[in-house]
Scaffold this motif. Structure first.
Motif, short mmCIF file in Angstrom:
data_model
loop_
_atom_site.label_atom_id
_atom_site.label_comp_id
_atom_site.label_asym_id
_atom_site.label_seq_id
_atom_site.Cartn_x
_atom_site.Cartn_y
_atom_site.Cartn_z
N GLU A 1 0.74 -1.25 -0.15
CA GLU A 1 -0.14 0.05 -0.05
C GLU A 1 0.89 1.30 -0.06
N LEU A 2 1.87 1.12 0.84
CA LEU A 2 2.87 2.44 0.83
C LEU A 2 3.37 2.66 -0.47
N LEU A 3 3.90 1.40 -1.14
CA LEU A 3 4.41 1.65 -2.54
C LEU A 3 3.41 2.35 -3.47
N SER A 4 2.20 1.76 -3.47
CA SER A 4 1.05 2.18 -4.05
C SER A 4 0.77 3.63 -4.02
N ILE A 5 0.80 4.07 -2.88
CA ILE A 5 0.53 5.49 -2.74
C ILE A 5 1.55 6.65 -2.85
N SER A 6 2.91 6.03 -2.69
CA SER A 6 4.09 6.79 -2.71
C SER A 6 4.16 7.73 -3.72
N TYR A 7 3.57 7.42 -4.90
CA TYR A 7 3.62 8.23 -6.42
C TYR A 7 2.76 9.33 -5.99
N LEU A 8 1.45 8.89 -5.51
CA LEU A 8 0.39 9.94 -5.47
C LEU A 8 0.70 10.76 -4.51
N LEU A 9 1.33 10.49 -3.29
CA LEU A 9 1.57 11.44 -1.97
C LEU A 9 2.67 12.44 -2.76
N MET B 1 -4.19 -2.60 -3.17
CA MET B 1 -3.16 -1.66 -3.94
C MET B 1 -4.02 -0.86 -4.85
N GLY B 2 -5.27 -1.28 -5.20
CA GLY B 2 -6.17 -0.34 -6.17
C GLY B 2 -6.96 0.40 -5.24
N LEU B 3 -7.66 -0.08 -4.12
CA LEU B 3 -8.79 0.59 -3.48
C LEU B 3 -8.10 1.80 -2.68
N VAL B 4 -6.68 1.56 -2.30
CA VAL B 4 -6.16 2.44 -1.31
C VAL B 4 -5.83 3.92 -2.05
N ALA B 5 -5.86 3.93 -3.31
CA ALA B 5 -5.76 5.12 -4.14
C ALA B 5 -6.94 6.17 -3.85
N ILE B 6 -8.04 5.65 -3.54
CA ILE B 6 -9.11 6.44 -3.19
C ILE B 6 -8.97 7.47 -2.08
N PRO B 7 -8.75 6.92 -0.77
CA PRO B 7 -8.44 7.76 0.21
C PRO B 7 -7.06 8.45 0.37
N ALA B 8 -6.18 7.89 -0.44
CA ALA B 8 -4.72 8.41 -0.50
C ALA B 8 -4.82 9.95 -0.56
N PRO B 9 -5.24 10.61 -1.53
CA PRO B 9 -5.30 11.86 -1.81
C PRO B 9 -5.82 12.91 -0.66
N PHE B 10 -6.85 12.31 0.10
CA PHE B 10 -7.33 12.92 1.28
C PHE B 10 -6.20 12.91 2.50
N LEU B 11 -5.61 11.66 2.59
CA LEU B 11 -4.59 11.48 3.50
C LEU B 11 -3.54 12.60 3.33
N LEU C 1 3.68 2.57 -21.76
CA LEU C 1 3.21 3.86 -22.02
C LEU C 1 1.70 4.21 -21.27
N VAL C 2 0.87 3.03 -20.90
CA VAL C 2 0.03 3.51 -19.93
C VAL C 2 0.45 4.22 -18.73
N TYR C 3 1.36 3.59 -18.20
CA TYR C 3 2.14 4.12 -16.93
C TYR C 3 2.53 5.59 -17.21
N GLY C 4 3.41 5.57 -18.40
CA GLY C 4 3.86 6.98 -18.79
C GLY C 4 2.89 8.11 -18.83
N ALA C 5 1.69 7.88 -19.72
CA ALA C 5 0.67 9.00 -19.89
C ALA C 5 0.13 9.26 -18.53
N ILE C 6 -0.35 8.44 -17.60
CA ILE C 6 -0.78 8.70 -16.40
C ILE C 6 0.12 9.53 -15.41
N ALA C 7 1.27 9.23 -15.68
CA ALA C 7 2.30 9.82 -14.76
C ALA C 7 2.52 11.18 -15.17
N LEU D 1 -10.62 10.41 -10.10
CA LEU D 1 -9.55 9.67 -11.13
C LEU D 1 -9.16 8.40 -10.34
N ALA D 2 -8.86 8.25 -9.30
CA ALA D 2 -8.49 7.08 -8.57
C ALA D 2 -9.60 6.14 -8.70
N ALA D 3 -10.89 6.40 -8.33
CA ALA D 3 -11.86 5.50 -8.27
C ALA D 3 -12.32 4.77 -9.59
#
Length: 507
Positions: free
Chosen positions: A39-47, A159-169, A289-295, A331-333
């Motif tokens: 989960e930490l890895l999943s949200i580290s990019y977003l944080l 790893m997918g669902l944690v992206a939803i509350p991560a922006p609020f955290l 390229l999926v990952y590159g575009a969203i980055a 976007l995360a949802a």
């Protein structure tokens, strides 16, 4: 011999398997602790994406993309090496080493007195990247058989669902405690989780002998870094400046040396034969390229949304980090929803088609955001379109791999796709910021604010990246054609052998 050329020395069952046990408090706590690492890895990019405007202002830099690039680049280069070390010395041992190095990186980042130290800290935190395959393969090796499938599924879905509350955290931490609180938060979590994993998770008994391509890792890592330095600082130094040319030429020379080395080493970091094979190369490229575009999209979004509208730049909502969460969460949802869509359709729809649809949605969403980003409601809708496409692209990758690539090459191709998924999102933000830094409208209190044209171009770069991905996915051959192209390579790689080193299990 497996697809990496490794020879199994020991292949035994762990204690949990021998006992025939099922769920127990120890197994549950082990799964929970390892899942939280992911989960930490999943949200580290977003944080860190949410914190970029504040970090840029604090350090008076326009090179904040390197905080993402260094994280991903070190993870991409070290993952194959860590996987092979894990096969030789034990997956739990390497998992704990990765967590420890990431904790050191988080501490460096939290205490960083300069932007350079912060980049080094973020690079070390990138050692979380190998934990993905280390956790999955460790679960496979030591968990009771009846719990393995559920354990892996829980890890993936989490790893997918944690992206939803991560922006609020992230918003709450940044607005109340500053951007450094993100690194302290990561550090505390890692320091707590490491001993729990040590006490609840058995070491894998599986050992494979393999060689480490340290030379290849150094050449590839330094080569990519050199090219990215030239692209990143070229607008400031000047494209004909000696430093720019030196980094560019030096990087290209090192990457050329890596290609030569990879052809001569028995077990190279990346099998270059796969890079030259159309089905494998296009699968890895489309996925990356999926990952590159969203980055690129997610790195431009906070700079656009957090800019004050009073500056008269033609964009900006003036939201704080917590307010930005309301733009990011949909976007995360939608990304999670995209994965569900693929799960429902993949048995009836060709994964190539799903990949094209996903990348197409990303291209459309990013393009319309480039054309119209003055209204919060529309930006949320456009971001959700991008998120939906991203989720479809993410989930299509392993299904595409299973469809296009023969079984004996799926593990190695998965490793190559994972490298692509790290390298391209490391490269594309640097390119985007190189363009953005040529369109700075004004600088206030150390923070650069970009022109409306620059913001639009940033989104168009995301859209263009997705379009290239669409072309790559469309160029993929059908399964029967791919099998013919890969038959000879599969035979050379071991044919029907199914033994798989940890480094290969990246998807």
């Amino acid at each position: 011999m497996n697809s990496f050329g490794s020879t199994p020395d020991i292949e035994t069952r762990g204690p949990a398997e021998d006992s025939g046990a099922g769920w127990s408090p120890k197994v549950i706590l082990s799964l929970f602790s390892m899942a939280l690492v992911l989960e930490l890895l999943s949200i580290s990019y977003l944080l860190i994406s949410v914190a970029l405007p504040q970090i840029s202002a604090n350090f008076h830099t326009t090179q904040s993309a390197w905080l993402l690039t260094s994280f991903l680049l070190l993870g991409a280069v070290t993952s194959p090496l860590i996987g092979r070390l894990a096969d030789t010395h034990g997956k739990r041992k390497l998992l704990l080493w990765c967590i420890g190095l990431a904790a050191v990186g988080s501490l460096l980042s939290a205490l960083a007195s300069s932007f350079a130290i912060l980049v080094v800290g973020r690079a070390l935190t990138g050692m979380l990247s190998p934990t993905v395959f280390l956790v999955y393969t460790l679960i496979r090796d030591v968990f009771p058989p009846r719990t393995v499938a559920m354990s892996v599924s829980v890890s993936i879905s989490g790893m997918g669902l944690v992206a939803i509350p991560a922006p609020f955290l992230a918003g709450w931490l940044i607005d109340n405690f500053g951007f450094r609180s993100l690194f302290w938060f990561t550090l505390i979590c890692l320091v707590v989780l490491a001993p729990v994993i040590m006490l609840t998770t058995d070491e894998s008994p599986v050992r494979l002998s393999s060689r480490l391509d340290w030379v290849g890792a150094v050449l590839l890592g330094l080569g990519l870094a050199g090219v990215l330095m030239a692209v990143s600082f070229g607008p400031d130094w000047g494209w004909t400046d000696a430093s720019t040319v030196a980094y560019l030429v030096g990087g290209l020379v090192l990457m050329g040396a890596w290609l030569v080395s990879a052809r001569r080493v028995k077990q190279p970091l990346i099998d270059t034969r796969l890079l030259m094979n159309r089905p494998v190369a296009l699968t890895a490229l489309a996925s990356g390229l999926v990952y590159g575009a969203i980055a690129v999209f997610t790195i431009v979004l906070p700079f656009m949304a957090m800019s004050p509208s009073e500056l008269g730049l033609g964009y900006g909502f003036g939201v704080d980090a917590e307010g930005f969460a309301y733009l990011q969460a949909p976007l995360a949802a939608a990304t999670v929803l995209g994965g569900v869509v693929v799960g429902r359709l993949v048995k009836r729809v060709d994964p190539r088609v799903l990949m094209v649809v996903g990348l197409g949605l990303m291209a459309v969403g990013a393009a319309v955001t480039a054309l119209s980003h003055g209204n919060e409601g529309m930006v949320i809708v456009f971001g959700a379109i991008v998120g939906l496409g991203t989720g479809i692209g993410y989930a299509s990758t392993p299904n595409l791999l299973l469809t296009v690539v023969p079984q004996s090459l799926q593990a190695t191709t998965g490793a190559l796709a994972s490298v692509s998924q790290n390298v391209l999102p490391a490269v594309m933000p640097v390119i985007a910021f190189a363009v953005l830094n040529s369109h700075i409208a004004t600088v206030l209190q150390g923070q650069a604010f970009y022109s409306d044209t620059g913001i639009s171009i940033g989104y168009l770069i995301a859209a263009g990246t997705a379009v290239v991905g669409v072309v790559a996915a469309l160029a993929l051959p059908r399964k029967t054609e791919a099998s013919a192209e890969l038959q000879e390579l599969a035979a050379e790689s071991g044919g029907s052998d199914t033994s798989t080193p940890a480094a290969a299990l990246l998807l």
